[in-house]
Design an enzyme around this catalytic site. Structure first.
Site, short mmCIF file in Angstrom:
data_model
loop_
_atom_site.label_atom_id
_atom_site.label_comp_id
_atom_site.label_asym_id
_atom_site.label_seq_id
_atom_site.Cartn_x
_atom_site.Cartn_y
_atom_site.Cartn_z
N SER A 78 4.34 -65.36 17.30
CA SER A 78 5.07 -64.25 17.92
C SER A 78 6.06 -63.59 16.96
O SER A 78 5.66 -62.94 16.00
CB SER A 78 5.77 -64.77 19.18
N ASP A 134 2.92 -56.72 4.84
CA ASP A 134 2.39 -55.36 4.85
C ASP A 134 3.23 -54.39 4.03
O ASP A 134 2.71 -53.40 3.49
CB ASP A 134 2.28 -54.84 6.29
N LYS A 176 -0.18 -65.14 18.22
CA LYS A 176 0.31 -64.68 19.53
C LYS A 176 0.84 -63.27 19.38
O LYS A 176 1.97 -63.06 18.94
CB LYS A 176 1.40 -65.59 20.08
#
Length: 540
Positions: free
Chosen positions: A285, A296, A310
């Site tokens: 999460s 990224d 998740k």
């Protein structure tokens, strides 16, 4: 005449009404009316006495189980527990516990908190709290351990078959988001971020500033085992290392108001310090939002194993009588557009199990620098390590408490004065294998499941006599392969055993101190950070 309690009907009406008005209103009203009349007739006419509250709880649970495991009905106690998790403070005994059937097992006592001061150890089984026997208490017996700060409670427990008693004095418990940080010998800062409560970013900032003041010029942020928490804190933690105005995550839903983009809003603390983020299969999460954002944006290197996956966003919705519905409202996406969610709960297989995306269906995305990364659920590290992984057998050993129970056995049969002296030897591992074999540990492979289904079909078709001998031979062969799996996945299993054993002697602080000298992931992180060319090469 039996006393009839009808009030839970109204709770489900409100619950069902809250869940979804996305469908036709008439259809919702129709189904609610059918359920209400059915519940009334059942309660009034069933042959035996019924418990309306229990029936309603079963109905709600079954309805939500058909969606995803994160959409949950919370009673008043659950709501309060959620507030405690997010606040990072509560009153209690200062230990993580596990309630099973007729006992409460101490999983980990926190150093210098009530359970520890009273002498309780991991593996102790609490069987009585005050005058109440845990086996006779039908609700969550863990609630009996809670109470006002300063109040005392008598505890009866079992340790290695012997019954003992002690007295606990409850205290205010403060749960740190950053339970440990230190400066390593090569000027690498090491910060453990264990949860995303409302203190996560502030404690991480404090730790980083302190480390920098002591000379840290590189950083390892350890998110292994971090189950997540507050989305806002995930954004704030990422913001420590990236400039204001960067997109960190996007949430998407069929409900338009839940489609949002989350950007960093504050001035960063350090956008230059070389950074390694550690993750594993239990990083979930909010941890994945941070790791995915760092990866990224090419702000740092991710090391370990693919994270949990998740990527579903929950939001609590208030119901009546202090209860709530924690409902999944959207999915998380990383800055490059990758979906974090690993399992598809809405397109299940023939066994009604959530489907995991096949590697063949992974889609490619690009980081800010143009590096290729893939979706498929979770964050795939830039550098994968075998020791970080959780194979199916390791997961099964953890779920069955085989590793936990062996650590208890080890603790009471070995002396250990210093964590630096610890080594889990070959003979120790052979003893562990023997322990597993003699325990009730069971691990069913997918192959076994398939063979069992085939045999069931064969029985229906009257072919079972012809194939039964071959079936038994195959099962025997599989059992031998499973025993061999303990050797195949030895590295990751030993890692889990080491963690559990070190904590028994030296608490969690001792485990982290052991990590900085011996843990493969920390050592690999230092190696990469100390090789500037390799670090830059990976990011470019």
């Amino acid at each position: 005449m039996k006393k009839r309690i009808i009030y839970p009907v109204f709770a489900v009406v409100i619950l069902l009404s809250t869940v979804s008005f996305k469908s036709d209103f008439f259809e919702i009203a129709k189904q609610i009316e059918i359920f209400t009349t059915m519940f009334k007739e059942l309660n009034m006419n069933y042959v035996d006495e019924t418990n309306p509250a229990e029936l309603m709880d079963t109905a709600i649970t079954a309805m939500l189980d058909d969606l995803d495991p994160y959409t949950k009905y919370w009673n008043e106690q659950d709501v309060e527990a959620s507030k405690i998790r997010n606040a990072g403070e509560y009153t209690g005994i200062g230990a993580s516990v596990k309630t099973i059937k007729d006992k409460i097992t101490i999983i980990e006592p926190y150093k210098q908190y009530p359970a520890d001061k009273a002498g309780l150890k991991a593996g102790d089984e609490i069987i009585q709290i005050g005058d109440i026997k845990v086996a006779d208490f039908k609700d969550d017996a863990g609630e009996l351990l809670k109470g006002a700060s300063g109040t005392k409670v008598d505890i009866t427990y079992k340790r290695q078959g012997e019954t003992k008693t002690t007295v606990l004095t409850r205290e205010e418990i403060e749960v740190d988001a950053v339970p440990f940080y230190t400066l390593l010998e090569d000027n690498t800062g090491y910060i453990v971020l264990s949860k995303f409560n409302n203190k996560a970013s502030s404690e991480t900032i404090d730790a980083l500033k302190d480390l920098k003041a002591k000379g840290a010029d590189k950083l390892i942020l350890d998110l292994r085992g971090n189950p997540g928490g507050l989305l806002s804190e995930a954004i704030n933690v990422t913001n420590i290392f990236v400039p204001k105005g960067e997109l960190i995550t996007t949430t998407k839903s069929v409900v338009k108001k839940y489609n949002k983009e989350y950007f960093t809003k504050k001035a960063p603390i350090d956008i230059q310090i070389p950074l390694v983020v550690l993750v594993n299969g239990r990083s979930a999460s909010a941890s994945e939002i941070v790791a995915g954002g760092i990866q990224d944006l090419d702000r740092g290197i991710v090391i370990g194993a693919r994270s949990f996956g998740k990527g579903l966003v929950q939001r609590p919705k208030k119901l009546t009588y202090g209860t709530q519905l924690k409902i999944t409202i959207s999915r998380y996406y990383t800055p490059s557009g990758r979906c974090i969610q690993a399992l598809d709960y809405w397109h299940r297989d023939k066994d009604n199990k959530a489907v995991r995306i096949s590697k063949d269906d992974f889609k490619a995305f690009k980081t800010k620098n143009g590096r290729v990364v893939y979706d498929g659920g979770g964050i795939q590290p830039d550098i994968a390590l075998e020791t970080s992984k959780f194979s199916k057998i390791t997961t099964a050993l953890l779920k069955s408490d085989a590793i936990f129970e062996y650590a208890t056995k080890y603790y009471y049969s070995h002396e250990l004065e210093n964590a630096k002296d610890f080594t889990f030897t070959n003979s120790d591992y052979e003893d562990f294998k023997k322990f597993v074999k003699e325990s009730d540990f069971s691990f069913e492979t997918e192959t076994e499941k398939s063979f069992k289904k085939s045999l069931e079909i064969a029985k229906k078709e009257k072919f079972d006599i012809d194939i039964s001998s071959n079936y038994e031979a195959l099962i025997t062969s599989i059992k031998k392969s499973k025993e061999k799996a303990l050797d195949t996945y030895r590295k990751e299993i030993v890692n889990q055993l080491t963690d559990e054993i070190i904590k028994r002697y030296f608490y969690r602080e001792g485990l982290y101190n052991y990590y900085v000298k011996n843990n493969p992931e920390v050592i690999k992180g230092q190696e990469v950070l100390n090789n500037t060319n390799k670090y830059q090469e990976i990011l470019k």
